[in-house]
Write a protein that holds these residues in place. Structure first.
Motif, PDB file in Angstrom:
ATOM      1  N   THR A 108       0.814  -1.216   0.000  1.00 12.53           N
ATOM      2  CA  THR A 108       0.000   0.000   0.000  1.00 12.53           C
ATOM      3  C   THR A 108       0.845   1.262   0.000  1.00 12.53           C
ATOM      4  OG1 THR A 108      -0.130  -0.070   2.432  1.00 12.53           O
ATOM      5  CG2 THR A 108      -1.889  -1.160   1.185  1.00 12.53           C
ATOM      6  N   GLY A 109       2.134   1.168   0.294  1.00 18.35           N
ATOM      7  CA  GLY A 109       2.978   2.349   0.350  1.00 18.35           C
ATOM      8  C   GLY A 109       3.329   2.857  -1.033  1.00 18.35           C
ATOM      9  N   ASN A 110       3.762   4.095  -1.077  1.00 17.53           N
ATOM     10  CA  ASN A 110       4.147   4.724  -2.332  1.00 17.53           C
ATOM     11  C   ASN A 110       5.128   5.843  -2.016  1.00 17.53           C
ATOM     12  OD1 ASN A 110       4.340   5.350  -4.992  1.00 17.53           O
ATOM     13  ND2 ASN A 110       2.335   6.307  -5.163  1.00 17.53           N
ATOM     14  N   CYS A 111       5.986   6.148  -2.961  1.00 19.31           N
ATOM     15  CA  CYS A 111       6.951   7.231  -2.755  1.00 19.31           C
ATOM     16  C   CYS A 111       7.198   7.927  -4.081  1.00 19.31           C
ATOM     17  CB  CYS A 111       8.268   6.707  -2.171  1.00 19.31           C
ATOM     18  SG  CYS A 111       9.203   5.630  -3.262  1.00 19.31           S
ATOM     19  N   LEU A 112       7.724   9.128  -3.978  1.00 12.53           N
ATOM     20  CA  LEU A 112       8.036   9.897  -5.170  1.00 12.53           C
ATOM     21  C   LEU A 112       9.229   9.279  -5.883  1.00 12.53           C
ATOM     22  CD1 LEU A 112       7.473  12.478  -6.845  1.00 12.53           C
ATOM     23  CD2 LEU A 112       9.163  13.633  -5.418  1.00 12.53           C
ATOM     24  N   LYS A 113       9.106   9.100  -7.192  1.00  9.62           N
ATOM     25  CA  LYS A 113      10.202   8.519  -7.942  1.00  9.62           C
ATOM     26  C   LYS A 113      11.405   9.455  -7.930  1.00  9.62           C
ATOM     27  CE  LYS A 113      11.232   6.207 -12.302  1.00  9.62           C
ATOM     28  NZ  LYS A 113      10.714   5.782 -13.629  1.00  9.62           N
ATOM     29  N   ALA A 114      12.592   8.893  -7.762  1.00  9.42           N
ATOM     30  CA  ALA A 114      13.856   9.624  -7.729  1.00  9.42           C
ATOM     31  C   ALA A 114      14.021  10.456  -6.463  1.00  9.42           C
ATOM     32  CB  ALA A 114      14.024  10.515  -8.952  1.00  9.42           C
ATOM     33  N   SER A 115      13.208  10.180  -5.428  1.00 13.52           N
ATOM     34  CA  SER A 115      13.411  10.883  -4.161  1.00 13.52           C
ATOM     35  C   SER A 115      14.554  10.234  -3.383  1.00 13.52           C
ATOM     36  CB  SER A 115      12.129  10.860  -3.331  1.00 13.52           C
ATOM     37  OG  SER A 115      11.756   9.526  -3.034  1.00 13.52           O
ATOM     38  N   ARG A 116      15.064  10.963  -2.403  1.00 15.58           N
ATOM     39  CA  ARG A 116      16.214  10.481  -1.636  1.00 15.58           C
ATOM     40  C   ARG A 116      15.736   9.613  -0.469  1.00 15.58           C
ATOM     41  NH1 ARG A 116      20.957  13.097  -2.214  1.00 15.58           N
ATOM     42  NH2 ARG A 116      21.461  12.755  -0.031  1.00 15.58           N
TER      43      ARG A 116
END
Length: 264
Positions: A108-116
């Motif tokens: 269910t998690g998600n993150c911004l692509k190319a984030s640190r």
């Protein structure tokens, strides 16, 4: 740390992520997941398994990469991971198990692509010299370099490296709230250390894991200790004991209504 000079990024740190031929489908998906999570990576075509490992250093030089993650597939079921500092080393070999991709378990998690990412390590990494070496190697490989042109100035997920049962457990979590609430993104897998070499894909051996057992040996021991043959023999003996050798006399009235008897 890398610095910006006259608008150009100096001391570039790039990681080459690719596989050998014969890799499983999970290994191929792991490469795609790592490339999506690490903006400072490059890839290349699959390398022949019969080729010398030292050729990886030449491929990294051609791609202008100073770090490498190389996945090797054996017997269409086992996945090994090389993590190396090119070209001077050190390099470490791991056996990858319990591999689950980002799309496999519907995290269910998600993150911004190319984030640190934030790198979180178990306190056990500081207990022994070889684990301190692996910690530094992981920091240089999985950590996005500062001021990388393809990275975003956001920190919204965490790479965790935990030590348990002699394995290194990798997890990726999204930072949902400011209070530190985490939601798993994936992928997830475990790495069992086999050995550490002083050079890049070669050189003297710095450390050998005494508790490591190859997958072939594990399968051999499981097959050797299997009770399948003993259970089959016990079932045959039990069936023979339940079978009675006693015969019963025929009833005289059984042939009363038998019309197939020949007339005398």
């Amino acid at each position: 740390m890398p610095t910006l000079t006259k608008g150009r990024w100096k001391n570039k740190q790039k990681v080459l992520v690719f596989t050998s031929r014969g890799i499983t489908y999970k290994g191929r998906h792991l490469v795609n997941d790592l490339r999506n999570l690490m903006p400072h990576t490059k890839t290349d075509v699959k390398m022949d398994r019969k080729s010398d490992l030292l050729m990886v250093n030449e491929i990294c030089e051609i791609k202008s990469c100073n770090k490498c993650i190389f996945l090797v597939g054996k017997k269409k079921r086992d996945v090994y991971m090389w993590i190396s500092n090119v070209p001077h080393g050190p390099s470490a070999l791991f056996h990858v198990e319990y591999l689950n991709m980002m799309e496999e378990l519907k995290f269910t998690g998600n993150c911004l692509k190319a984030s640190r990412p934030i790198l979180s390590f178990d306190s056990k990494f500081d207990d022994s010299p070889h684990m301190k070496l692996l910690k530094e190697l992981f920091i240089q490989v999985f950590g996005t370099p500062n001021f990388h042109p393809k990275s975003q100035p956001f920190v919204d997920h965490v790479f965790t490296f935990s030590l348990m049962d002699g394995k290194i457990w990798f997890r990726n979590y999204q930072i949902v709230e400011e209070n530190g609430e985490l939601v798993e993104i994936g992928p997830r897998y475990t790495m069992t250390l086999s050995r550490i070499l002083s050079g890049s894909f070669g050189g003297p051996i710095l450390y050998i894991n005494p508790d490591y057992q190859s997958p072939n040996l594990v399968r051999h021991l499981e097959k050797k200790s299997s009770t399948k043959y003993v259970d089959n023999k016990a079932a045959k003996i039990d069936k023979k004991m339940r079978r009675s050798d006693k015969t019963f006399a025929a009833d005289e009235t059984d042939q009363v209504f038998d019309t197939n008897l020949t007339a005398e």
